[in-house]
Write an enzyme that holds these catalytic residues in place. Structure first.
Site, PDB file in Angstrom:
ATOM      1  N   LEU A 157      71.691  51.955  56.656  1.00 20.21           N
ATOM      2  CA  LEU A 157      71.763  52.555  55.330  1.00 20.21           C
ATOM      3  C   LEU A 157      71.841  54.072  55.511  1.00 20.21           C
ATOM      4  O   LEU A 157      71.155  54.624  56.383  1.00 20.21           O
ATOM      5  CB  LEU A 157      70.493  52.231  54.541  1.00 20.21           C
ATOM      6  CG  LEU A 157      70.484  50.944  53.734  1.00 20.21           C
ATOM      7  CD1 LEU A 157      69.103  50.723  53.165  1.00 20.21           C
ATOM      8  CD2 LEU A 157      71.533  50.956  52.624  1.00 20.21           C
ATOM      9  N   SER A 181      73.724  46.408  45.425  1.00 18.20           N
ATOM     10  CA  SER A 181      72.281  46.184  45.351  1.00 18.20           C
ATOM     11  C   SER A 181      71.968  45.019  44.421  1.00 18.20           C
ATOM     12  O   SER A 181      72.644  44.794  43.420  1.00 18.20           O
ATOM     13  CB  SER A 181      71.594  47.452  44.828  1.00 18.20           C
ATOM     14  OG  SER A 181      70.218  47.196  44.649  1.00 18.20           O
ATOM     15  N   GLY A 208      76.813  52.821  56.933  1.00 21.09           N
ATOM     16  CA  GLY A 208      77.672  53.310  58.004  1.00 21.09           C
ATOM     17  C   GLY A 208      77.066  52.938  59.326  1.00 21.09           C
ATOM     18  O   GLY A 208      75.844  53.029  59.504  1.00 21.09           O
ATOM     19  N   SER A 257      92.896  44.479  48.707  1.00 16.98           N
ATOM     20  CA  SER A 257      91.688  45.024  49.327  1.00 16.98           C
ATOM     21  C   SER A 257      91.954  45.167  50.821  1.00 16.98           C
ATOM     22  O   SER A 257      92.614  44.303  51.423  1.00 16.98           O
ATOM     23  CB  SER A 257      90.519  44.067  49.066  1.00 16.98           C
ATOM     24  OG  SER A 257      89.362  44.525  49.732  1.00 16.98           O
ATOM     25  N   ASN A 258      91.495  46.259  51.388  1.00 11.77           N
ATOM     26  CA  ASN A 258      91.620  46.498  52.831  1.00 11.77           C
ATOM     27  C   ASN A 258      93.071  46.549  53.298  1.00 11.77           C
ATOM     28  O   ASN A 258      93.373  46.212  54.441  1.00 11.77           O
ATOM     29  CB  ASN A 258      90.850  45.432  53.626  1.00 11.77           C
ATOM     30  CG  ASN A 258      89.388  45.350  53.223  1.00 11.77           C
ATOM     31  OD1 ASN A 258      88.698  46.359  53.250  1.00 11.77           O
ATOM     32  ND2 ASN A 258      88.919  44.173  52.831  1.00 11.77           N
ATOM     33  N   TYR A 286      82.138  34.653  48.401  1.00 12.00           N
ATOM     34  CA  TYR A 286      80.767  35.181  48.357  1.00 12.00           C
ATOM     35  C   TYR A 286      79.761  34.049  48.108  1.00 12.00           C
ATOM     36  O   TYR A 286      79.907  33.263  47.173  1.00 12.00           O
ATOM     37  CB  TYR A 286      80.619  36.257  47.276  1.00 12.00           C
ATOM     38  CG  TYR A 286      81.365  37.544  47.582  1.00 12.00           C
ATOM     39  CD1 TYR A 286      81.856  37.817  48.865  1.00 12.00           C
ATOM     40  CD2 TYR A 286      81.577  38.499  46.596  1.00 12.00           C
ATOM     41  CE1 TYR A 286      82.535  38.989  49.138  1.00 12.00           C
ATOM     42  CE2 TYR A 286      82.256  39.686  46.868  1.00 12.00           C
ATOM     43  CZ  TYR A 286      82.735  39.912  48.146  1.00 12.00           C
ATOM     44  OH  TYR A 286      83.417  41.082  48.413  1.00 12.00           O
TER      45      TYR A 286
END
Ligand SMILES: NC(=O)c1ccc[n+]([C@@H]2O[C@H](COP(=O)([O-])OP(=O)(O)OC[C@H]3O[C@@H](n4cnc5c(N)ncnc54)[C@H](OP(=O)(O)O)[C@@H]3O)[C@@H](O)[C@H]2O)c1
Length: 306
Positions: A226, A272, A222, A149-150, A50
């Site tokens: 938003l 956020s 999606g 994850s995933n 990140y």
């Protein structure tokens, strides 16, 4: 705020995602974390990748907060490894896992990571190498718990053929408008909706049956929109507003509650960078949507019930 089991830990079912904090200054990061903590959030999500450079968001988080060791103990800090960014590929080798965790510890300025996730399934994975890395990190006290994850159920089973440390979490993309994990199961045997997503049908059930806490990433998005955006999701955004008025919260709390309403331990990873929005979203932690309301949001997102 609702607190739920995550392996041997007990954490808030809202977790602050730190993927987008690299452009915030120290005070903005402190305000964001303060808003989350004031709302009862105890868990914080990171990944080595990140930021613009490796470990940048982890570094910015630690620089801004300057946590004392007693403050550190009150936070549940998780991070991920296994994605190489440039050029993109996946690496869950022993060497990559160990070197990534060492760099995350330095960036986060901490002696231990509460939970380490393998960020993406690696087609070239060697479960014995993952096991060796996890055992060493656990024995040295550098990582307390492990997860993925995933990952699909069968990918987790492949890891479990060698990994003895419990895999306690699976972080997955899930929102009312991106719900193949639910849609495939609900539409079993019927060729409608998002039912063609591989392995989606059984994954949430598999996690539930195996005490794997689900962490929903991108909970408010999606198809590149938003979910509050009337242009992208006219029916869903209207339904979110109606329920928000009923419960006297913002639509973001209802969108959060759509995920926390799932019957298994589920966390919502909120991305956020706006403190007020985080506080508003956290109000969905315990909002008791009825079955009728939950399914109305599901249908408003365009899903079809057989
Ligand atoms: N495991 C994985 O593969 C994976 C992948 C992606 C993300 N993640 C994790 O999941 C976390 C959440 O992901 P995400 O950030 O994509 O999820 P998100 O919470 O659905 O989206 C956050 C983004 O939506 C904006 N937003 C939210 N509500 C809004 C509103 N009402 N009006 C306008 N903008 C709004 C935010 O802007 P503001 O900042 O202005 O509020 C921010 O840019 C990440 O931080 C990361 O920790 C994991």
């Amino acid at each position: 705020m609702k607190y739920i089991p995550l392996g041997t830990a007990n954490v808030s079912n809202i977790i602050l995602g730190n993927m987008r904090i690299s452009d915030l200054d120290d005070e903005a990061i402190r305000s964001l974390v303060r808003a989350a903590r004031d709302a009862g959030v105890t868990a914080f999500d990171h990944a080595d990748i990140y930021g613009r450079s490796l470990h940048e968001c982890e570094t910015r988080f630690a620089e801004a907060l300057e946590l004392s060791s007693s403050e550190r103990e009150h936070l549940f800090i998780q991070t991920k490894c296994g994605i190489v960014k440039d050029p993109p590929y996946y690496d869950s080798s022993y060497e990559h896992i160990i070197s990534s965790v060492e760099a995350s510890l330095r960036a986060l300025r901490t002696d231990y990571i509460d939970l380490l996730l393998l960020h993406r399934p690696d087609a070239l994975v060697e479960p014995t190498e993952v096991a060796r890395a996890f055992d060493q990190l656990r024995a040295s006290g550098k990582v307390r718990q492990f997860g993925v994850s995933n990952h699909t159920a069968s990918q987790i089973e492949v890891l479990k053929s060698a990994v003895e440390q419990p895999l306690v979490a699976n972080q997955l993309q899930l929102s009312a408008a991106h719900a193949p994990l639910l849609a495939q199961g609900l539409s079993a045997n019927i060729k409608i909706d998002q039912a063609n997503v591989v392995d989606g049908g059984g994954l949430l059930d598999y996690c539930r049956a195996n005490d794997i806490t689900v962490q929903a990433w991108s909970p408010f998005q999606g198809n590149g929109h938003l979910i509050f955006d009337a242009a992208g999701f006219p029916d869903l955004s209207r339904e979110l507003e109606l329920l928000a008025a009923k419960y006297d919260v913002e639509p973001i709390a209802v969108a959060t509650a759509w995920i926390t309403r799932l019957p298994q331990p589920t966390m919502v990873v909120i991305g956020s960078t706006n403190p007020a929005r985080v506080a508003d979203a956290a109000k969905g932690s315990e909002l008791p949507l009825t079955r009728r309301e939950w399914y109305s949001l599901y249908r408003a997102a365009g899903h079809i019930l057989p």
